[in-house]
Design a protein around this motif. Sequence first.
Motif, mmCIF file in Angstrom:
data_model
loop_
_atom_site.group_PDB
_atom_site.id
_atom_site.type_symbol
_atom_site.label_atom_id
_atom_site.label_comp_id
_atom_site.label_asym_id
_atom_site.label_seq_id
_atom_site.Cartn_x
_atom_site.Cartn_y
_atom_site.Cartn_z
ATOM 1 N N GLN A 40 -0.818 -1.962 7.028
ATOM 2 C CA GLN A 40 -1.384 -2.189 8.354
ATOM 3 C C GLN A 40 -2.866 -2.514 8.311
ATOM 4 N N CYS A 41 -3.558 -2.045 7.272
ATOM 5 C CA CYS A 41 -5.006 -2.269 7.244
ATOM 6 C C CYS A 41 -5.538 -2.852 5.931
ATOM 7 N N SER A 42 -4.663 -3.302 5.054
ATOM 8 C CA SER A 42 -5.128 -3.979 3.846
ATOM 9 C C SER A 42 -4.102 -4.998 3.378
ATOM 10 N N TRP A 43 -4.611 -6.059 2.754
ATOM 11 C CA TRP A 43 -3.744 -7.135 2.285
ATOM 12 C C TRP A 43 -4.357 -7.700 1.005
ATOM 13 N N LEU A 44 -3.630 -7.569 -0.092
ATOM 14 C CA LEU A 44 -4.037 -8.163 -1.360
ATOM 15 C C LEU A 44 -3.682 -9.642 -1.326
ATOM 16 N N ALA B 183 -8.341 -10.447 -4.230
ATOM 17 C CA ALA B 183 -9.189 -9.500 -3.507
ATOM 18 C C ALA B 183 -8.347 -8.875 -2.406
ATOM 19 N N THR B 184 -8.748 -7.696 -1.991
ATOM 20 C CA THR B 184 -8.052 -7.029 -0.895
ATOM 21 C C THR B 184 -8.886 -7.158 0.364
ATOM 22 N N LEU B 185 -8.260 -7.693 1.395
ATOM 23 C CA LEU B 185 -8.874 -7.737 2.718
ATOM 24 C C LEU B 185 -8.573 -6.393 3.357
ATOM 25 N N ALA B 186 -9.583 -5.530 3.421
ATOM 26 C CA ALA B 186 -9.434 -4.180 3.963
ATOM 27 C C ALA B 186 -10.091 -4.124 5.337
ATOM 28 N N LEU B 187 -9.316 -3.727 6.343
ATOM 29 C CA LEU B 187 -9.812 -3.685 7.713
ATOM 30 C C LEU B 187 -10.380 -2.314 8.048
ATOM 31 N N ILE C 237 -15.838 -11.214 -7.807
ATOM 32 C CA ILE C 237 -15.620 -10.985 -6.386
ATOM 33 C C ILE C 237 -16.132 -9.609 -6.011
ATOM 34 N N THR C 238 -16.945 -9.565 -4.966
ATOM 35 C CA THR C 238 -17.489 -8.317 -4.448
ATOM 36 C C THR C 238 -16.656 -7.824 -3.278
ATOM 37 N N GLN C 239 -16.310 -8.743 -2.352
ATOM 38 C CA GLN C 239 -15.584 -8.324 -1.157
ATOM 39 C C GLN C 239 -14.968 -9.525 -0.460
ATOM 40 N N LEU C 240 -13.841 -9.280 0.212
ATOM 41 C CA LEU C 240 -13.202 -10.238 1.113
ATOM 42 C C LEU C 240 -13.209 -9.575 2.478
ATOM 43 N N THR C 241 -13.718 -10.283 3.497
ATOM 44 C CA THR C 241 -13.832 -9.685 4.817
ATOM 45 C C THR C 241 -13.538 -10.693 5.922
ATOM 46 N N ALA C 242 -13.183 -10.163 7.089
ATOM 47 C CA ALA C 242 -13.002 -10.978 8.283
ATOM 48 C C ALA C 242 -14.172 -10.773 9.236
ATOM 49 N N SER C 243 -15.197 -10.072 8.782
ATOM 50 C CA SER C 243 -16.363 -9.747 9.601
ATOM 51 C C SER C 243 -17.555 -10.611 9.210
ATOM 52 N N PRO D 100 -0.826 -16.460 9.372
ATOM 53 C CA PRO D 100 -0.251 -15.123 9.214
ATOM 54 C C PRO D 100 -1.310 -14.022 9.184
ATOM 55 N N VAL D 101 -2.479 -14.317 8.629
ATOM 56 C CA VAL D 101 -3.559 -13.330 8.590
ATOM 57 C C VAL D 101 -4.128 -13.149 10.000
ATOM 58 N N GLN D 102 -4.235 -14.231 10.751
ATOM 59 C CA GLN D 102 -4.692 -14.126 12.142
ATOM 60 C C GLN D 102 -3.768 -13.219 12.948
ATOM 61 N N ALA D 103 -2.459 -13.387 12.791
ATOM 62 C CA ALA D 103 -1.482 -12.564 13.523
ATOM 63 C C ALA D 103 -1.593 -11.103 13.094
ATOM 64 N N TRP D 104 -1.718 -10.863 11.806
ATOM 65 C CA TRP D 104 -1.851 -9.505 11.268
ATOM 66 C C TRP D 104 -3.129 -8.848 11.778
ATOM 67 N N LEU D 105 -4.236 -9.608 11.778
ATOM 68 C CA LEU D 105 -5.508 -9.090 12.255
ATOM 69 C C LEU D 105 -5.445 -8.798 13.760
ATOM 70 N N ALA D 106 -4.794 -9.659 14.522
ATOM 71 C CA ALA D 106 -4.640 -9.439 15.962
ATOM 72 C C ALA D 106 -3.825 -8.169 16.228
ATOM 73 N N ASP D 107 -2.788 -7.932 15.437
ATOM 74 C CA ASP D 107 -2.006 -6.698 15.567
ATOM 75 C C ASP D 107 -2.886 -5.474 15.317
ATOM 76 N N PHE D 108 -3.734 -5.554 14.289
ATOM 77 C CA PHE D 108 -4.629 -4.443 13.973
ATOM 78 C C PHE D 108 -5.584 -4.171 15.141
ATOM 79 N N VAL D 109 -6.174 -5.252 15.664
ATOM 80 C CA VAL D 109 -7.158 -5.113 16.750
ATOM 81 C C VAL D 109 -6.510 -4.574 18.021
#
Length: 131
Positions: free
Chosen positions: A11-15, A52-56, A90-96, A118-127
């Motif tokens: 729910q809050c991370s995606w490799l 990288a892992t996109l961690a929300l 790689i230091t970080q992957l972020t949507a911020s 698919p990442v947009q939909a997943w991020l919208a679900d999180f938000v």
Amino acid sequence: MVSTTKAIKTQCSWLMGCNLKEHQITTGVGVLTQWQLTGFDLEAQQIDSHTATLALSREQEFDYRNNLFSLTPKLYLIIEASSDLSTPLITQLTASKSVANEYMNSEYLVLTNEMPGPVQAWLADFVCSKH
């Protein structure tokens, strides 16, 4: 070191894999070579220097909303700036965008690419999910 694993998404991370290639840029003093982010592999099957892992984080929710409502939502990949192009660090992957802005100095390179649907939909679900 490369290790094999099953694609990881919660729910809050995606490799995910980060598709990086060397790219030449012409400047006033010559030609520079650096990394270019060309997209993402959402079903990465191994952990290596290009994953990288996109961690929300709930603390970045406002930034995520702004990103999702922009004309072109993006992901930001932060790598260490280095003259050695053999392996990206790689230091970080972020949507911020705010988090990415914190790394904009001579020690880091912030690369962006369009956020996959698919990442947009997943991020919208999180938000939109309950805290």
